[in-house]
Design a protein around this motif. Structure first.
Motif, PDB file in Angstrom:
ATOM      1  N   LYS A 328       0.836  -1.219   0.000  1.00 58.75           N
ATOM      2  CA  LYS A 328       0.000   0.000   0.000  1.00 58.75           C
ATOM      3  C   LYS A 328       0.866   1.263   0.000  1.00 58.75           C
ATOM      4  CE  LYS A 328      -3.939  -2.052   2.402  1.00 58.75           C
ATOM      5  NZ  LYS A 328      -4.752  -2.034   3.646  1.00 58.75           N
ATOM      6  N   TYR A 329       1.946   1.272   0.793  1.00 54.96           N
ATOM      7  CA  TYR A 329       2.845   2.444   0.818  1.00 54.96           C
ATOM      8  C   TYR A 329       3.332   2.736  -0.603  1.00 54.96           C
ATOM      9  CZ  TYR A 329       3.402   1.281   5.822  1.00 54.96           C
ATOM     10  OH  TYR A 329       3.204   0.980   7.131  1.00 54.96           O
ATOM     11  N   GLY A 336       1.494   9.872  -5.570  1.00 54.66           N
ATOM     12  CA  GLY A 336       1.875  11.227  -5.162  1.00 54.66           C
ATOM     13  C   GLY A 336       1.098  11.829  -4.005  1.00 54.66           C
ATOM     14  N   VAL A 337       0.430  11.001  -3.208  1.00 58.83           N
ATOM     15  CA  VAL A 337      -0.331  11.541  -2.067  1.00 58.83           C
ATOM     16  C   VAL A 337       0.642  12.221  -1.089  1.00 58.83           C
ATOM     17  CG1 VAL A 337      -1.810  10.954  -0.102  1.00 58.83           C
ATOM     18  CG2 VAL A 337      -2.149   9.833  -2.324  1.00 58.83           C
ATOM     19  N   PRO A 338       0.423  13.504  -0.762  1.00 58.56           N
ATOM     20  CA  PRO A 338       1.415  14.276   0.001  1.00 58.56           C
ATOM     21  C   PRO A 338       1.775  13.706   1.372  1.00 58.56           C
ATOM     22  CG  PRO A 338      -0.203  15.743  -0.989  1.00 58.56           C
ATOM     23  CD  PRO A 338      -0.690  14.356  -1.238  1.00 58.56           C
ATOM     24  N   LEU A 339       0.778  13.142   2.083  1.00 54.89           N
ATOM     25  CA  LEU A 339       1.058  12.696   3.454  1.00 54.89           C
ATOM     26  C   LEU A 339       0.457  11.315   3.714  1.00 54.89           C
ATOM     27  CD1 LEU A 339       2.182  13.405   6.292  1.00 54.89           C
ATOM     28  CD2 LEU A 339      -0.051  14.423   6.804  1.00 54.89           C
ATOM     29  N   THR A 360       9.773  14.597   0.906  1.00 52.93           N
ATOM     30  CA  THR A 360      11.124  14.364   1.424  1.00 52.93           C
ATOM     31  C   THR A 360      11.318  12.922   1.874  1.00 52.93           C
ATOM     32  OG1 THR A 360      10.370  14.969   3.633  1.00 52.93           O
ATOM     33  CG2 THR A 360      11.338  16.724   2.299  1.00 52.93           C
ATOM     34  N   GLY A 361      10.219  12.183   2.088  1.00 53.15           N
ATOM     35  CA  GLY A 361      10.304  10.817   2.597  1.00 53.15           C
ATOM     36  C   GLY A 361      10.572  10.760   4.091  1.00 53.15           C
ATOM     37  N   ILE A 382       4.861  21.234   2.781  1.00 53.95           N
ATOM     38  CA  ILE A 382       5.123  20.496   1.531  1.00 53.95           C
ATOM     39  C   ILE A 382       4.890  21.406   0.326  1.00 53.95           C
ATOM     40  CG2 ILE A 382       4.351  18.567   0.067  1.00 53.95           C
ATOM     41  CD1 ILE A 382       3.629  17.090   2.740  1.00 53.95           C
ATOM     42  N   GLN A 383       3.784  22.142   0.386  1.00 54.19           N
ATOM     43  CA  GLN A 383       3.456  23.062  -0.703  1.00 54.19           C
ATOM     44  C   GLN A 383       4.615  24.031  -0.955  1.00 54.19           C
ATOM     45  OE1 GLN A 383       0.174  22.875  -2.118  1.00 54.19           O
ATOM     46  NE2 GLN A 383       0.800  24.310  -3.696  1.00 54.19           N
ATOM     47  N   LYS A 384       5.157  24.569   0.138  1.00 51.28           N
ATOM     48  CA  LYS A 384       6.216  25.561   0.058  1.00 51.28           C
ATOM     49  C   LYS A 384       7.542  24.928  -0.369  1.00 51.28           C
ATOM     50  CE  LYS A 384       8.001  29.240   2.970  1.00 51.28           C
ATOM     51  NZ  LYS A 384       8.098  29.689   4.359  1.00 51.28           N
ATOM     52  N   ASN A 385       7.834  23.769   0.218  1.00 52.65           N
ATOM     53  CA  ASN A 385       9.087  23.081  -0.087  1.00 52.65           C
ATOM     54  C   ASN A 385       9.192  22.732  -1.575  1.00 52.65           C
ATOM     55  OD1 ASN A 385      11.553  21.595   0.371  1.00 52.65           O
ATOM     56  ND2 ASN A 385      10.324  19.737   0.195  1.00 52.65           N
TER      57      ASN A 385
END
Ligand SMILES: [Zn+2]
Length: 474
Positions: A328-329, A336-339, A360-361, A382-385
């Protein structure tokens, strides 16, 4: 299990693998056409909903015009037809009979829309007229690529009519800066340059074309949106005129502007990595995925609570019992799911979960009571990074060139090369032949260097005090 080709190994194949593994789209049986699958279409729906509300806030109204255009309409604007004729799909038969006049499937809708404008506009009181349509268009594509170049694609096209050239120019810049640049940077985390296209690269029939351009990870530029000042070029051919306050009949000045499904191609290429798609939270159809490890009733109850704390975010709980957590991971990473939030019996015992950022993992523990707040903070981070990472990459590859050898080397190593250039079409064609690159834009924000300068290619004296940006492009 199929894996994703590395970016270093083969960038084009990597791009196709990312799309396939994230289940975004596939090739149709008709060459050059694309089937957008539900997950890919969900991204487009978010783009549409955000851009549409930004446009409406500016007073833009939506309408819809036919996809068939009489061939004679295109021929009325000489440069327009010359620019588009190699890409046209033409309908010659309808209902079993040969048509008296062939119909072109719209490659863009200036001509059919301005025919309507000529009926809608009579007086200065009817101006400005500001219309947008969400539609599909067809441009016959010789070298198709999913999302980036497809024979049929989806877009919005805005069309306006104004009383003066100055007002039209200001409006086309307003759309570029206040809608396109803002949307792409804030929602897609895609840093862009704004600027003006060269004579050779501008829209067929425009006085001036303004653009936003972003640098992809392989050092190529992507035109992500354009806004054209059409002057009175079309209004003369389509007789779009108004009676002014002074009692004189005058042609209107027009603009047109668009962004398309191509944005999804840019979104994929600018952020994704060798594990697959990476999506900025503001555009991700699913923002958080929760994966239970050896779920029991207590874990399922905890997940219910966590989900309600994540209220406002789009959350998927993966309860499938035919896949193990590792599988699943892997799958959600490729999408591309952010979190990702993992929760197992041991975590629950300690009243915490494990959070994993897609960009970033990095893994971290989070107390169950803090999940709502921490997840929100991570979305912003995440958006900013993603934006800063892309911007840094672009800026590091920027180069100034003062000699042809510097220019040639700069183009070959990727990224934008800034150079003084004469701006002439023949010279641009010559550059293209030599290094497979054309000018991308004359940047709005660039240092003005006192001349005289000489053209990087032909050596002619150059009056323009800014350097043009060159790059290989999509
Ligand atoms: Zn030159």
């Amino acid at each position: 299990m199929k894996t994703i080709t590395g970016r270093e190994e083969n960038y084009s194949q990597w791009y196709l693998d990312v799309i396939a593994e994230a289940d975004l789209a596939e090739h149709s049986v008709v060459r050059g056409c694309m089937v957008i699958k539900p997950y890919g279409y969900a991204i487009w729906e978010k783009i549409v909903s955000i851009v549409d509300s930004m446009l409406k806030e500016m007073g833009v109204k939506n309408a819809y015009f036919p996809m068939f255009i009489p061939q004679s309409f295109l021929e009325r604007e000489k440069k327009h037809v010359k620019g588009f004729s190699p890409e046209l799909a033409v309908v010659t038969h309808g209902g079993g009979n040969k048509l008296s006049e062939p119909l072109v499937v719209r490659p863009t809708s200036e001509t059919i829309i301005y025919d309507s404008f000529s009926k809608w506009i009579n007086s200065y009181r009817d101006l400005p007229l500001i219309i947008n349509q969400w539609a599909n268009v067809v441009r016959w594509e010789m070298r198709p690529r999913l999302f980036l170049r497809t024979t049929e694609f989806l877009w919005q096209e805005g069309h306006t009519a104004h009383a003066s050239l100055q007002e039209a120019d200001q409006y086309s810049l307003k759309i570029l800066n206040e809608v396109y640049k803002k949307f792409v940077e804030e929602y897609l985390s895609m840093p862009v340059y704004t600027g003006q296209k060269s004579e050779g690269e501008k829209f067929a029939g425009a006085l001036r074309t303004y653009c936003i351009e972003a640098l992809m990870q392989d050092g190529r530029s992507l035109q992500a949106g354009t806004s054209h000042n059409l002057s009175d070029n079309f209004s003369k051919s389509f007789n779009v005129a108004f009676l002014d306050e002074d009692g004189l009949r005058k042609n209107v000045f027009q603009t047109s502007w668009g962004v398309s499904t191509r944005l999804i191609g840019g979104l994929i290429m600018i952020h994704s990595d060798d594990k697959g798609l990476v999506l900025p939270p503001k555009i991700a159809p699913i923002q958080v995925v929760i994966i239970p490890i050896r779920p029991n009733q207590a874990i399922l109850d905890a997940i219910k609570l966590i989900k309600s704390d994540l209220n406002g975010l789009s959350v998927e709980v993966d309860l499938r019992d035919n896949l193990n957590p590792g599988e699943k991971y892997y799958e959600w990473e490729k999408k591309g799911v952010p979190l990702r939030i993992e929760i197992g019996p041991k975590d629950l015992e300690n009243n915490k979960v494990v959070m994993v950022r897609r960009d970033t993992g990095i893994k971290s523990d989070c107390a169950i009571g803090n999940i709502g707040q921490i997840a929100q903070e991570m979305m912003e981070s995440i958006q900013k990074n993603l934006f800063l990472r892309a911007e840094e990459k672009r800026n590091l590859s920027n180069k100034n060139a003062s000699s042809w050898s510097e220019f040639e080397h700069g183009i070959k190593t990727g990224g934008y090369v800034f150079a003084h250039w004469c701006g002439e079409e023949d010279c641009e064609a010559d550059i293209k032949k030599k290094v497979k690159a054309v000018s991308r834009f004359l940047p709005f924000e660039a240092e003005e260097e006192v001349g005289p300068h000489t053209c990087i290619n032909c050596g002619k004296e150059v009056k323009e005090v800014k350097r043009w940006a060159f790059a290989r492009a999509y």
